[in-house]
Design an enzyme around this catalytic site. Structure first.
Site, mmCIF file in Angstrom:
data_model
loop_
_atom_site.group_PDB
_atom_site.id
_atom_site.type_symbol
_atom_site.label_atom_id
_atom_site.label_comp_id
_atom_site.label_asym_id
_atom_site.label_seq_id
_atom_site.Cartn_x
_atom_site.Cartn_y
_atom_site.Cartn_z
ATOM 1 C CG ASP A 40 2.722 4.308 -4.127
ATOM 2 O OD1 ASP A 40 3.272 5.758 -3.383
ATOM 3 O OD2 ASP A 40 1.509 3.357 -3.852
ATOM 4 C CG HIS A 83 -5.233 0.441 -7.837
ATOM 5 N ND1 HIS A 83 -6.151 0.278 -7.366
ATOM 6 C CD2 HIS A 83 -4.267 1.683 -7.268
ATOM 7 C CE1 HIS A 83 -6.310 1.178 -5.462
ATOM 8 N NE2 HIS A 83 -5.130 1.561 -5.580
ATOM 9 C CG HIS A 141 -1.862 0.919 1.235
ATOM 10 N ND1 HIS A 141 -2.279 1.542 0.364
ATOM 11 C CD2 HIS A 141 -2.573 0.769 2.649
ATOM 12 C CE1 HIS A 141 -3.841 2.463 0.995
ATOM 13 N NE2 HIS A 141 -3.203 2.324 2.071
HETATM 14 N N1 AMX Z 1 4.183 -7.068 -9.855
HETATM 15 C C1 AMX Z 1 4.628 -8.626 -10.645
HETATM 16 N N2 AMX Z 1 3.315 -9.167 -10.539
HETATM 17 C C2 AMX Z 1 2.546 -8.142 -10.286
HETATM 18 C C3 AMX Z 1 1.989 -6.786 -9.805
HETATM 19 C C4 AMX Z 1 3.124 -6.233 -9.507
HETATM 20 N N3 AMX Z 1 3.277 -5.133 -9.307
HETATM 21 N N4 AMX Z 1 0.777 -6.477 -9.528
HETATM 22 C C5 AMX Z 1 0.173 -7.445 -9.422
HETATM 23 N N5 AMX Z 1 0.595 -8.877 -9.660
HETATM 24 C C6 AMX Z 1 0.424 -10.266 -9.614
HETATM 25 C C7 AMX Z 1 0.067 -10.412 -8.397
HETATM 26 O O1 AMX Z 1 1.434 -10.924 -7.761
HETATM 27 C C8 AMX Z 1 -1.088 -11.977 -8.008
HETATM 28 O O2 AMX Z 1 0.367 -12.972 -8.718
HETATM 29 P P1 AMX Z 1 -1.092 -14.468 -8.182
HETATM 30 O O3 AMX Z 1 -1.417 -14.681 -8.568
HETATM 31 O O4 AMX Z 1 0.770 -14.480 -8.251
HETATM 32 O O5 AMX Z 1 -0.456 -13.885 -6.580
HETATM 33 C C9 AMX Z 1 -1.352 -11.640 -9.496
HETATM 34 O O6 AMX Z 1 -0.374 -10.441 -9.938
HETATM 35 C C10 AMX Z 1 -2.824 -10.688 -10.026
HETATM 36 O O7 AMX Z 1 -2.449 -10.106 -8.630
HETATM 37 P P2 AMX Z 1 -3.933 -8.651 -8.465
HETATM 38 O O8 AMX Z 1 -5.771 -9.075 -8.892
HETATM 39 O O9 AMX Z 1 -4.012 -7.949 -10.255
HETATM 40 O O10 AMX Z 1 -3.478 -7.622 -7.788
HETATM 41 P P3 AMX Z 1 -4.156 -7.254 -6.262
HETATM 42 O O11 AMX Z 1 -4.935 -6.594 -6.289
HETATM 43 O O12 AMX Z 1 -3.942 -8.921 -5.463
HETATM 44 O O13 AMX Z 1 -3.359 -6.377 -5.570
HETATM 45 C C11 AMX Z 1 -1.685 -4.374 -5.239
HETATM 46 C C12 AMX Z 1 -3.224 -5.264 -5.942
HETATM 47 C C13 AMX Z 1 -1.402 -3.246 -5.898
HETATM 48 C C14 AMX Z 1 -1.107 -4.884 -4.132
HETATM 49 C C15 AMX Z 1 -0.377 -5.247 -6.415
HETATM 50 O O14 AMX Z 1 -0.976 -5.196 -7.752
HETATM 51 C C16 AMX Z 1 0.948 -5.400 -6.010
HETATM 52 O O15 AMX Z 1 1.454 -5.407 -5.276
HETATM 53 N N6 AMX Z 1 1.784 -4.099 -7.127
HETATM 54 C C17 AMX Z 1 2.842 -3.499 -6.196
HETATM 55 C C18 AMX Z 1 2.933 -2.644 -5.198
HETATM 56 C C19 AMX Z 1 2.222 -1.387 -5.436
HETATM 57 O O16 AMX Z 1 2.535 -0.799 -6.094
HETATM 58 N N7 AMX Z 1 1.068 -0.557 -4.367
HETATM 59 C C20 AMX Z 1 0.591 0.649 -3.849
HETATM 60 C C21 AMX Z 1 -1.022 0.470 -4.589
HETATM 61 C C22 AMX Z 1 -1.210 1.451 -4.906
HETATM 62 C C23 AMX Z 1 -1.199 1.870 -2.800
HETATM 63 O O17 AMX Z 1 -1.958 1.429 -2.255
HETATM 64 N N8 AMX Z 1 -0.644 3.557 -3.065
#
Ligand code: AMX
Length: 450
Positions: free
Chosen positions: A374, A319, A273
């Protein structure tokens, strides 16, 4: 006190209470969502559970604050003096009342904040008592909690007050807390990175400019502009993000705004987050270091593919709700493009943007391959010499508290009850499935382990 804001808030709360009472009475059984087992196991993703009026995250348009998109918001809010960007006081007025303030109303909030900026000495002592290596988010959370001694709501509640009076005291506490946030953030910054030099707020400056002033950077007008933009962009992201959601649950127990805000800040401190801005900047710097400068798109693509194949997350991308480029990313990119398009880190941000979405999309599992706020915010701070990456989430935090406190005042003003979902055990779940589906295999829990 910002009289006009309180008056308008009282009016809208009253109206909204009647609206919700009517909806509950006549449409109480109306189904908004159904929840599947998969959704429960996957973090309740996509289940509409909350009503939050301060803002809404449109998956395809991004955040709408009181129904204004980011470009609209930047256009309609009253601007700070000699500035292209809004006063935080005007934004707070809008978050609280749902009405676009005029300049006088926006300044009234700013003036109210100025009257309430003084931080009790014991709060600084709490920060001072912590070891130097303490993460700034820990210090911010502790400082907010230390301010709890000042809660008017908690005092009045102990004396005995009834529900209709709650929100007014939450509002008082919220104004008192938000007024002090730039001072707390600056104190933490100065203590950790500027040998403890303490600069008190300047009485002529607006909330956002004052933060820049208190960390000794108000001499750069573009940095001040960045702060104004930054604090608007990070202020609210509907009700389900970790910060708002945890704060909302805590406040539903009638814990005061200080307990509530501290809980929200704790949630924001996670790398999935709010901490993503720190992580993303660290990642960008690592890329520059790895290649000894700006990599080509081809080099970057190979690097990113290798990382995701090893199961690493690319910070700043993806996201839980958004399904498009975060308009907050775009707003910050516009500022960088205007003032420092040749900055190396910013050029890398653009190159990453050209490469990462297609790599993530090619994995077939990432629901949103696009950048969130971010992916860029840290690079801009870095450009201006704010290079202490672990501080970045504090700035996110003090901005987000504008939204969190507005949401909290509304929750208490609408008399929302204690938030308390029901849980069951996995054994019960298996029994439920077996009862509904005779062909289901024997419950795992009662299956002997091989
Ligand atoms: N890099 C690599 N893999 C990613 C990814 C990324 N940036 N974003 C999603 N994925 C992967 C997940 O790990 C998941 O893999 P799995 O099935 O093997 O566990 C798959 O893609 C499906 O995930 P999703 O449904 O698309 O995302 P989510 O809703 O579960 O999670 C988030 C969302 C933001 C936690 C995730 O995209 C992430 O970890 N991003 C990087 C961290 C980040 O930028 N966070 C900030 C978000 C904004 C905020 O709150 N400030």
């Amino acid at each position: 006190m910002s009289h006009r804001m309180k008056e308008r808030l009282a009016y809208h709360l009253n109206e909204q209470r009647q609206r919700l009472d009517y909806l509950k009475k006549h449409y109480g059984q109306f189904k908004i969502s159904e929840v599947t087992l998969e959704q429960i196991i996957s973090g309740i993703r996509g289940v509409t559970l909350l009503i939050t009026d301060t803002s809404y995250v449109d998956p395809h348009q991004g955040i709408r604050i009181r129904d204004f998109t980011i470009p609209e918001l930047l256009r309609v809010l009253p601007k700070a003096r000699n500035s292209a960007f809004p006063l935080a006081g005007g934004l707070y007025y809008l978050l609280m009342t749902g009405e676009v303030p005029d300049e006088t109303e926006a300044w009234e909030v700013e003036e109210t904040w100025k009257e309430r900026m003084a931080v009790p000495e014991h709060v600084f002592r709490v920060i001072d008592a912590m070891p130097h290596q303490t993460h700034p988010m820990t210090l911010l959370s502790q400082a907010i909690l230390a301010l709890q001694t000042e809660s008017i709501f908690a005092r009045r509640y102990e004396e005995g007050i009834s529900k209709p009076a709650f929100w007014g005291y939450y509002l008082e506490d919220s104004l008192n807390l938000t007024a002090k946030l730039p001072v707390l953030a600056a104190y933490i910054y100065n203590r950790k990175y500027r040998q403890g030099e303490h600069i008190p707020p300047h009485p002529d400056l607006d909330w956002s400019a004052n933060f820049a002033y208190m960390i000794g950077r108000s001499d750069d007008p573009i940095f001040v502009e960045l702060m104004r933009l930054y604090f608007v962009l990070h202020s609210d992201h509907e009700g389900g993000n970790v910060t708002a959601y945890s704060a909302n649950v805590v406040s539903s127990s009638l814990a005061d705004i200080y307990f509530t805000a501290s809980a929200g800040i704790n949630g924001l401190a996670g790398p999935l987050h709010g901490l993503a801005n720190q992580e993303c900047t660290r990642w960008l710097l690592r890329v520059l270091h790895h290649f000894g400068g700006l990599p080509s798109e081809e080099q970057l693509e190979t690097y990113v593919r290798e990382q995701v194949e090893r199961g690493m997350t690319i910070p700043g991308y993806g996201h839980a709700v958004l399904r498009t480029v975060d308009p907050r990313f775009t707003a910050l990119a516009d500022l960088a493009e205007t003032y420092f398009p040749q900055d190396t880190l910013y050029r890398l941000v653009k190159r990453v943007y050209a490469v990462v979405p297609r790599v993530l999309a090619s994995l077939g599992k990432v629901k949103n391959p696009w950048p969130n706020v971010d992916a860029i915010s840290g690079a801009l701070l870095y450009h201006f010499g704010v290079r202490q990456l672990d501080f970045y989430t504090v700035l996110f935090g003090i901005s987000r508290m504008l939204g969190v406190t507005a949401q909290t005042v509304w929750s208490r003003g609408l008399y929302k009850p204690l938030e308390r979902p029901k849980s069951i055990t996995s054994q019960m779940l298996e029994a439920m499935i077996a009862q509904a589906d005779e062909t289901a295999p024997a419950p795992l829990a009662s299956t002997p382990v091989a």
